[in-house]
Scaffold this active site. Structure first.
Site, short mmCIF file in Angstrom:
data_model
loop_
_atom_site.label_atom_id
_atom_site.label_comp_id
_atom_site.label_asym_id
_atom_site.label_seq_id
_atom_site.Cartn_x
_atom_site.Cartn_y
_atom_site.Cartn_z
N ARG A 1 -5.60 -4.58 -11.10
CA ARG A 1 -4.92 -4.79 -9.82
C ARG A 1 -5.94 -5.25 -8.79
NH1 ARG A 1 -0.98 -0.66 -6.49
NH2 ARG A 1 -2.78 0.76 -6.55
N ASP B 1 -3.34 8.41 -2.33
CA ASP B 1 -4.12 7.19 -2.19
C ASP B 1 -3.74 6.50 -0.89
OD1 ASP B 1 -1.68 5.98 -2.65
OD2 ASP B 1 -2.26 5.01 -4.54
#
Length: 546
Positions: free
Chosen positions: A171, A452
Site C-alpha cells: 500500500r 492507526d
C-alpha cells in the site's frame, strides 16, 4: 533493464536528503532514481491539479451542497458490458488479508501468518520517517527473495518453508502526501510515486518470476480522475521496463465519501489493472465527517455508536459489493482492529466474539475477503469465511436486489449520544496515536485495539465537529473551545504520568489543541505532523552520484 532515458541527464536536479547505507542503496539505486524522476516529471503536475479539485469540491460542500452520482459518467454506470480484469495469480482467493507496517519483524510475522495475502503498509500504519520508508522497501525486497530472516536478541525470525507464503500487496501513500527526502527539480516527490516506483522497479519482474506480480492497495482517492492518474502511472511503468500492460493490479480503498459516489467509474478507469474495492471503514467515517464538517445535519454520536449497521455505512457496504460483483472484481471487507487480551479471559472472549460477528456479517453480505490486524484473529476470520464461503470468492452473489440512492449514502440517522466518556476516548486515541507517530511509530495499541491514522482521524474530526456545532453532551454540558481544551489538558497530563521519559505527549497535545476547537482544520493529521519527523538538514546527495 532497457531504458530510453539518459541517466545522467535525467538525474540533473535530483537530490536525496536522507541517509543511505550499503543495504538501502540497493533499493534506491541510480536506476531507481532515474525511474522516480521520470514518474515525477510525468505526473506531479496532474497530481497537484487533482488535489486542487478536492479543495474546490470542499468549498461547494461547505456552502451546504450535497454529493450525487455524476451525470457525465451515467453511461459508464449503466453499461453492463464492461468488466474489470480477471483475478491475477495469487489474488483469486483473498479471504483473509493481514495488514501492518513494513518493519522487518512485522514482515516476517505477517508472511508466516495463516492468511492468504499480506498488505505491507507504507501508509496509515507506518509513520513516514526516512528510515521507515527506505528500510521498509529493503525489507520487502529481501522478503520477496526469501532473504529476510534475522535475529533479534536470542530470538530468530525466519520465513516458514512448509507452505506457500501469502501474496504480497503493497500500500503506497495517498496522493496528498509528499516524500521530502527525495526532490526533483527542487520539489519533493509525491509519496505515492516514491513508494510505488521503488517497489515496482526493484521487484516487478522478480514477483512475476515467482508466480505473482506487482500488486498494490491504493488509498484515499476521491474521484475516478485520481484512479485514471494511477492507471496512467501503471501503464508508463510497465512500458518503461518492457512488462505486459495489465500485470500490475490495484485494489482501491473506498474510504472517502466522494469516492463512494464513483465506484463504477473508479473500477472502469483501472479496469485492466483492477483487483477490486475495499471497505476502508474508519477512513470512510472520517471522510464523511471531514467533508460535511460545516453541516450540522452530519453530526454523529460517540464513535462506538457508528457501527457498520447504521444506515449510511450499511448502504455503502451494499453498494460496494454489488458494484464489484457486477464488474467481476473483489469486494473486500474491513479491518478487525482487536488485539487479544491476554490477562482477562472473559474480556478476550467477548472481544473475539465481536470479531466473529463482524466477519459473519461481512461474508453473509457477499464480501470476498476481510482484514485483520493481528495473526491471532486470522484463525477466527478464516473459520467464518471457510464455513460460509466454500468458493474462492463470491463474485456469483450479485446483490441485484440492492438499490442505493444518494440519500441512502448520506443518511445520518445514527442513534446514540455524545458523552464525556466519548470525548475523553477520542482525546486519548488522538493523543496516543499522535505521540507514537511523532516517535516514528505508525500503529499504536490502545485499549486492546490497534489504532492507526484512520481511527485517530475519526477521533480528531468528531471533536472538531462537536465543538464547531456546540453540541450538548448527554451529561448536559455544551462542548465548546474552553471545555475541549480543558479536557485535552487533563488527558495529556494523565497519559504523560504513566509514559516513559522522552515521550512526546506535550508535543502531541500542542498540535491536537489546534484541531479540536471547531476552528482550524488540517486536511490530514499526517500532513500536519510530517515536518516533525523529517530530517532534511544533511547535505543533499545528488542522485547521479549514487
Amino acid at each position: 533493464m532497457p531504458t530510453p532515458y539518459q541517466p545522467e541527464r535525467t538525474l540533473q536536479d535530483v537530490n536525496i536528503l536522507g541517509e543511505l547505507n550499503n543495504d538501502t542503496r540497493k533499493v534506491l539505486s541510480k536506476e531507481v532514481s532515474v525511474f522516480l524522476a521520470v514518474l515525477h516529471r510525468a505526473f506531479n503536475g496532474r497530481r497537484k491539479e487533482l488535489l486542487k479539485r478536492r479543495e474546490i469540491r470542499q468549498a461547494e460542500l461547505d456552502k451546504g451542497n450535497l454529493l450525487d452520482f455524476l451525470p457525465e459518467t451515467k453511461h459508464i454506470r449503466e453499461n453492463d458490458t464492461w468488466k474489470g480484469a480477471p483475478p491475477a495469480p495469487g489474488l483469486v482467493d483473498r479471504r483473509i488479508e493481514i495488514t501492518g507496517p513494513t518493519d522487518r519483524k512485522m514482515v516476517v510475522n505477517a508472511l508466516n501468518s495463516d492468511v492468504w495475502t499480506y498488505m505491507a503498509d507504507f501508509e496509515d500504519s507506518n509513520a513516514p520517517t526516512w528510515d521507515n520508508m527506505i528500510n521498509g522497501q529493503l525489507n520487502l525486497y529481501d522478503a520477496i527473495r526469501k532473504q529476510v530472516d534475522f535475529k533479534q536478541g536470542e530470538k530468530e525470525y525466519k520465513l516458514r518453508t512448509d507452505r506457500t507464503l501469502p501474496t504480497l500487496i503493497a500500500r503506497a501513500r495517498g496522493w496528498h502526501l509528499e516524500e521530502k527526502h527525495f526532490t526533483v527539480d527542487g520539489e519533493p516527490i509525491s509519496g505515492s510515486l516514491f513508494d510505488f516506483g521503488i517497489y515496482f522497479y526493484n521487484n516487478a519482474e522478480e514477483l512475476v518470476k515467482r508466480g505473482t506480480g506487482p500488486y498494490y492497495y491504493l488509498p484515499k482517492m476521491e474521484s475516478h480522475l485520481e484512479a485514471r492518474l494511477w492507471n496512467d502511472v501503471f501503464n508508463l511503468a510497465q512500458d518503461y521496463i518492457g512488462m505486459r500492460r495489465g500485470t500490475i493490479r490495484g485494489t482501491v480503498l473506498i474510504e472517502t465519501i466522494p469516492a463512494a459516489f464513483e465506484m463504477d467509474e473508479i473500477i472502469y478507469e483501472l479496469r485492466d489493472h483492477s483487483s477490486g474495492l475495499n471497505c476502508g471503514r474508519w477512513d470512510y467515517i472520517f471522510s464523511v465527517i471531514k467533508r460535511f464538517r460545516q453541516n450540522s445535519n452530519f453530526v454523529l454520536p460517540d464513535r462506538s455508536a457508528v457501527t457498520m449497521t447504521v444506515p449510511f455505512m450499511d448502504a455503502y457496504v451494499k453498494l460496494l459489493i454489488k458494484t464489484c460483483h457486477r464488474r467481476g472484481v473483489h469486494a473486500m471487507g474491513g479491518m478487525a482492529a482487536q488485539i487479544p487480551i491476554k490477562n482477562d479471559k472473559e474480556a478476550n472472549e467477548k472481544a473475539m466474539e465481536n470479531v466473529r460477528a463482524d466477519k459473519l456479517r461481512e461474508v453473509r453480505a457477499g464480501h470476498d475477503g476481510t482484514w485483520v490486524a493481528h495473526p491471532a484473529l486470522a484463525t477466527i476470520a478464516a473459520e467464518v469465511f471457510n464455513e460460509h464461503m466454500p468458493t474462492p470468492n463470491q463474485f456469483h452473489i450479485r446483490r441485484e436486489e440492492v438499490q442505493v440512492s444518494p440519500q441512502d449514502l448520506l443518511n445520518m440517522n445514527v442513534p446514540g449520544k455524545i458523552t464525556e466518556e466519548g470525548i475523553r476516548k477520542n482525546l486519548n486515541i488522538g493523543l496516543g496515536y499522535m505521540e507514537g507517530w511523532l516517535r516514528g511509530v505508525g500503529c499504536v495499541p490502545i485499549n486492546y485495539l490497534m489504532e492507526d491514522a484512520a481511527t485517530a482521524e475519526v477521533s480528531r474530526s468528531q471533536l472538531w465537529q462537536w465543538c464547531k456545532h456546540g453540541v450538548p453532551t448527554a451529561e448536559g454540558k455544551k462542548l465548546d473551545k474552553n471545555y475541549a481544551l480543558q479536557l485535552l489538558k487533563e488527558q495529556a497530563q494523565e497519559l504523560e504520568k504513566s509514559a516513559p521519559k522522552g515521550n512526546k505527549y506535550q508535543l502531541a497535545a500542542k498540535y491536537f489543541a489546534t484541531q479540536v476547537t471547531g476552528e482550524d482544520y488540517a486536511e490530514f493529521l499526517t500532513s500536519l505532523l510530517y515536518n516533525e519527523i523529517t530530517n532534511t538538514d544533511s547535505s543533499p546527495t545528488p542522485a547521479m552520484k549514487l
